[in-house]
Design a protein around this motif. Structure first.
Motif, PDB file in Angstrom:
ATOM      1  N   MET A  65       0.858  -1.184   0.000  1.00  0.00           N
ATOM      2  CA  MET A  65       0.000   0.000   0.000  1.00  0.00           C
ATOM      3  C   MET A  65       0.894   1.233   0.000  1.00  0.00           C
ATOM      4  O   MET A  65       2.075   1.152   0.338  1.00  0.00           O
ATOM      5  CB  MET A  65      -0.902   0.022   1.238  1.00  0.00           C
ATOM      6  CG  MET A  65      -0.157   0.269   2.529  1.00  0.00           C
ATOM      7  SD  MET A  65      -1.262   0.519   3.916  1.00  0.00           S
ATOM      8  CE  MET A  65      -0.068   0.746   5.217  1.00  0.00           C
ATOM      9  N   GLU A  66       0.339   2.350  -0.377  1.00  0.00           N
ATOM     10  CA  GLU A  66       1.012   3.637  -0.244  1.00  0.00           C
ATOM     11  C   GLU A  66       0.492   4.233   1.050  1.00  0.00           C
ATOM     12  O   GLU A  66      -0.718   4.442   1.193  1.00  0.00           O
ATOM     13  CB  GLU A  66       0.671   4.560  -1.416  1.00  0.00           C
ATOM     14  CG  GLU A  66       0.964   3.988  -2.776  1.00  0.00           C
ATOM     15  CD  GLU A  66       2.439   3.742  -3.031  1.00  0.00           C
ATOM     16  OE1 GLU A  66       3.276   4.511  -2.511  1.00  0.00           O
ATOM     17  OE2 GLU A  66       2.761   2.781  -3.734  1.00  0.00           O
ATOM     18  N   GLY A  67       1.375   4.471   2.013  1.00  0.00           N
ATOM     19  CA  GLY A  67       0.870   4.973   3.274  1.00  0.00           C
ATOM     20  C   GLY A  67       1.951   5.269   4.288  1.00  0.00           C
ATOM     21  O   GLY A  67       3.125   5.454   3.949  1.00  0.00           O
ATOM     22  N   ILE A  68       1.533   5.307   5.535  1.00  0.00           N
ATOM     23  CA  ILE A  68       2.419   5.583   6.659  1.00  0.00           C
ATOM     24  C   ILE A  68       2.141   4.554   7.752  1.00  0.00           C
ATOM     25  O   ILE A  68       1.052   3.977   7.814  1.00  0.00           O
ATOM     26  CB  ILE A  68       2.216   7.011   7.221  1.00  0.00           C
ATOM     27  CG1 ILE A  68       0.767   7.209   7.678  1.00  0.00           C
ATOM     28  CG2 ILE A  68       2.602   8.055   6.202  1.00  0.00           C
ATOM     29  CD1 ILE A  68       0.507   8.527   8.381  1.00  0.00           C
ATOM     30  N   ASP A  69       3.145   4.325   8.591  1.00  0.00           N
ATOM     31  CA  ASP A  69       2.926   3.482   9.759  1.00  0.00           C
ATOM     32  C   ASP A  69       3.845   3.904  10.886  1.00  0.00           C
ATOM     33  O   ASP A  69       4.803   4.657  10.681  1.00  0.00           O
ATOM     34  CB  ASP A  69       3.064   1.994   9.441  1.00  0.00           C
ATOM     35  CG  ASP A  69       4.491   1.500   9.320  1.00  0.00           C
ATOM     36  OD1 ASP A  69       5.448   2.302   9.300  1.00  0.00           O
ATOM     37  OD2 ASP A  69       4.671   0.267   9.234  1.00  0.00           O
ATOM     38  N   ALA A  70       3.522   3.438  12.064  1.00  0.00           N
ATOM     39  CA  ALA A  70       4.353   3.669  13.245  1.00  0.00           C
ATOM     40  C   ALA A  70       4.390   2.367  14.028  1.00  0.00           C
ATOM     41  O   ALA A  70       3.373   1.672  14.143  1.00  0.00           O
ATOM     42  CB  ALA A  70       3.793   4.796  14.107  1.00  0.00           C
ATOM     43  N   THR A  71       5.555   2.027  14.540  1.00  0.00           N
ATOM     44  CA  THR A  71       5.737   0.793  15.300  1.00  0.00           C
ATOM     45  C   THR A  71       6.410   1.116  16.624  1.00  0.00           C
ATOM     46  O   THR A  71       7.384   1.865  16.664  1.00  0.00           O
ATOM     47  CB  THR A  71       6.600  -0.209  14.506  1.00  0.00           C
ATOM     48  OG1 THR A  71       5.965  -0.488  13.249  1.00  0.00           O
ATOM     49  CG2 THR A  71       6.777  -1.508  15.274  1.00  0.00           C
ATOM     50  N   TRP A  72       5.878   0.548  17.676  1.00  0.00           N
ATOM     51  CA  TRP A  72       6.464   0.679  19.000  1.00  0.00           C
ATOM     52  C   TRP A  72       6.962  -0.692  19.441  1.00  0.00           C
ATOM     53  O   TRP A  72       6.215  -1.668  19.384  1.00  0.00           O
ATOM     54  CB  TRP A  72       5.442   1.175  20.011  1.00  0.00           C
ATOM     55  CG  TRP A  72       5.028   2.585  19.807  1.00  0.00           C
ATOM     56  CD1 TRP A  72       5.556   3.694  20.406  1.00  0.00           C
ATOM     57  CD2 TRP A  72       3.984   3.063  18.943  1.00  0.00           C
ATOM     58  NE1 TRP A  72       4.919   4.822  19.968  1.00  0.00           N
ATOM     59  CE2 TRP A  72       3.947   4.464  19.065  1.00  0.00           C
ATOM     60  CE3 TRP A  72       3.078   2.449  18.066  1.00  0.00           C
ATOM     61  CZ2 TRP A  72       3.047   5.251  18.366  1.00  0.00           C
ATOM     62  CZ3 TRP A  72       2.191   3.230  17.368  1.00  0.00           C
ATOM     63  CH2 TRP A  72       2.187   4.616  17.521  1.00  0.00           C
ATOM     64  N   ASN A  73       8.218  -0.779  19.849  1.00  0.00           N
ATOM     65  CA  ASN A  73       8.772  -1.993  20.459  1.00  0.00           C
ATOM     66  C   ASN A  73       8.638  -1.813  21.966  1.00  0.00           C
ATOM     67  O   ASN A  73       9.185  -0.871  22.533  1.00  0.00           O
ATOM     68  CB  ASN A  73      10.240  -2.186  20.084  1.00  0.00           C
ATOM     69  CG  ASN A  73      10.404  -2.536  18.628  1.00  0.00           C
ATOM     70  OD1 ASN A  73       9.643  -3.323  18.084  1.00  0.00           O
ATOM     71  ND2 ASN A  73      11.389  -1.947  17.991  1.00  0.00           N
TER      72      ASN A  73
END
Length: 188
Positions: free
Chosen positions: A46-54
């Protein structure tokens, strides 16, 4: 402890236990991922944004991911569009165990107007949801895993069926060789 990362651009759709390995065949035991599960969605990016928290909670490592984006692809000569696709997923690891839980929603449009029989069934910005869950045990020799998914689209007249799918796999490594058995679990 907590660490955060974010990305933007063309991203792999994070719908499955093995999403991050879709194009890296040596990372999973099959020649091809179980298509009943992994081919439910006709796209893998997809064309987009994401955020990941460890996030670490004692001995458990969690990766919490949220994403938003859109996609446009052609599958079988049919144009498929997904707008305002957003979701959340959680991957947790404890020793040899890995679990996965994900949920996504989107507005989809599919142009079926080329065929007069299917034209009335063209969903235009229909609400869709996808849920996936998985569990894997891998101690270096014994590998056990299973995944279950469901796609539901609120189409005009509710003609689109729910698409649940799943598999269970068991394998054992003998050096570089790993014989395994996969059972597909389908409902209709």
């Amino acid at each position: 402890s907590t660490a955060k990362s974010s990305r933007a651009g063309r991203l792999v759709l994070p719908f499955y236990l093995h999403s991050q390995y879709l194009n890296v065949g040596y990372a999973y035991p099959w020649v091809e991922l179980p298509t009943e599960v992994y081919d439910t969605i006709p796209a893998d990016t997809m064309e987009g944004i994401d955020a990941t928290w460890n996030i670490n909670t004692g001995n458990i490592n969690h990766k919490l991911n949220v994403f938003w984006g859109s996609l446009e692809t052609e599958a079988g000569g049919v144009l498929f569009e997904s707008d305002h696709q957003h979701g959340i997923n959680l991957r947790s690891t404890l020793g040899n165990w890995t679990s996965w839980l994900g949920y996504a929603t989107t507005l989809i449009s599919v142009d079926l107007s080329a065929n007069p029989v299917t034209a009335p069934f063209s969903p235009d910005r229909a609400y869709a949801h996808f849920i996936g869950t998985g569990l894997q045990y891998d101690n270096g020799s014994l590998v056990l895993m299973g995944e279950a998914t469901e796609l539901k689209i609120s189409t005009p007249g509710n003609w689109f069926p729910r698409l649940p799918a799943g598999y269970l796999m068991a394998g054992y490594r003998f050096g570089k060789l790993m014989p395994h058995v996969t059972w597909l679990l389908l409902k209709s």
